[in-house]
Design an enzyme around this catalytic site. Structure first.
Site, mmCIF file in Angstrom:
data_model
loop_
_atom_site.group_PDB
_atom_site.id
_atom_site.type_symbol
_atom_site.label_atom_id
_atom_site.label_comp_id
_atom_site.label_asym_id
_atom_site.label_seq_id
_atom_site.Cartn_x
_atom_site.Cartn_y
_atom_site.Cartn_z
ATOM 1 N N TYR A 160 0.829 -1.206 0.000
ATOM 2 C CA TYR A 160 0.000 0.000 0.000
ATOM 3 C C TYR A 160 0.863 1.255 0.000
ATOM 4 O O TYR A 160 0.631 2.187 -0.779
ATOM 5 C CB TYR A 160 -0.922 -0.016 1.220
ATOM 6 N N LYS A 164 1.001 4.260 -2.936
ATOM 7 C CA LYS A 164 0.685 5.659 -2.657
ATOM 8 C C LYS A 164 1.899 6.557 -2.903
ATOM 9 O O LYS A 164 1.750 7.720 -3.300
ATOM 10 C CB LYS A 164 0.156 5.811 -1.235
#
Length: 255
Positions: A160, A164
């Site tokens: 994740y 990002k």
């Protein structure tokens, strides 16, 4: 000056518009007068969001299903919006997902799924909508990043965080590349936000207290907390703002 945050006459496309954050952002744009096109893969859920926007804000709303990981699907969405409204002024990429895995054993197929949605999906939507904005010589794009785009975190979040971080740099690179075309590209960087996917945290007092304690303002974010920053970035008030991420995080990244 008094109406610089209003979006009357603007056409906004919100991908991931059926999610907790996406729905709040779509509603927020509608409250400021934008015509809102809500998109996600599930037609039934976006129909409900579009209906809510129309009923609560009085702004026109349209639900068009699309898959951001499929460029042809995104192109069909954009073609339909341009055919109906003649333009796209705003793109908000609010889609995103997380698959938590221990880094020692991270299945690369899960890694690929994360990048497929969070990174490829963001770029595909920017690319296809960006061409429309280029021809108009104006437009505002807001991508969904996270505090995890600049700060690592434990608990299986390596994938994740990586996605990002990629969204952060896509945003900056496009802001530079497209500035001469009149397109502004910025990002929203939330801390933890309570959505259907994280509601279990809010429902567990001990867990909620743990997360809230890490935030200087002492509470966990809600989808509605994200709206003001995105309205600003999409409005004339941000006409000289591009390549930036606004972290709506209760002060978390100030440390």
């Amino acid at each position: 000056m008094k109406d610089m945050f209003r979006l009357d006459g603007k056409v906004a496309v919100v991908t991931g518009g059926a999610g907790g954050i996406g729905e709040a952002l779509a509603l927020g744009l509608g409250y400021q007068g934008a015509t809102v096109v809500v998109s996600s893969r599930n037609q039934q859920t976006i129909d409900a969001v579009a209906g809510k926007i129309s009923a609560e804000t009085g702004s026109e709303a349209l639900a068009l299903a699309a898959d951001v990981t499929d460029e042809r699907s995104i192109q069909s969405l954009v073609d339909a919006v341009v055919e109906k409204y003649g333009k796209i002024d705003i793109l908000v990429n609010a889609m995103g997902m997380n698959i938590k895995r221990d880094a020692f054993d991270y299945p690369l197929e899960d890694w690929d799924k994360l990048f497929e949605v969070n990174v490829k999906g963001t770029m595909a939507a920017c690319k296809v909508v960006g061409r429309v904005m280029r021809d108009q010589h104006q437009g505002a794009i807001v991508n969904l990043s996270s505090v995890r785009g600049i700060r690592g975190y434990t608990g299986g979040n390596t994938g994740y965080c990586a996605t990002k971080g990629a969204v952060e740099l896509i945003t900056k690179a496009l802001a530079l590349e497209w500035a001469s075309s009149g397109i502004r590209v910025n990002a929203l960087g939330p801390a933890l936000v309570i959505t259907p996917g994280t509601k279990h945290i809010a429902e567990d007092p001990q867990l909620a207290a743990k997360y809230a304690a890490a935030v200087p303002m002492g509470r966990i974010g809600m989808p509605e907390d994200m709206v003001g920053a995105v309205v600003f970035l999409c409005s004339d008030a941000a006409s000289f703002v591009s390549g930036q991420t606004i972290y709506v995080d209760g002060g978390l990244t100030a440390a």
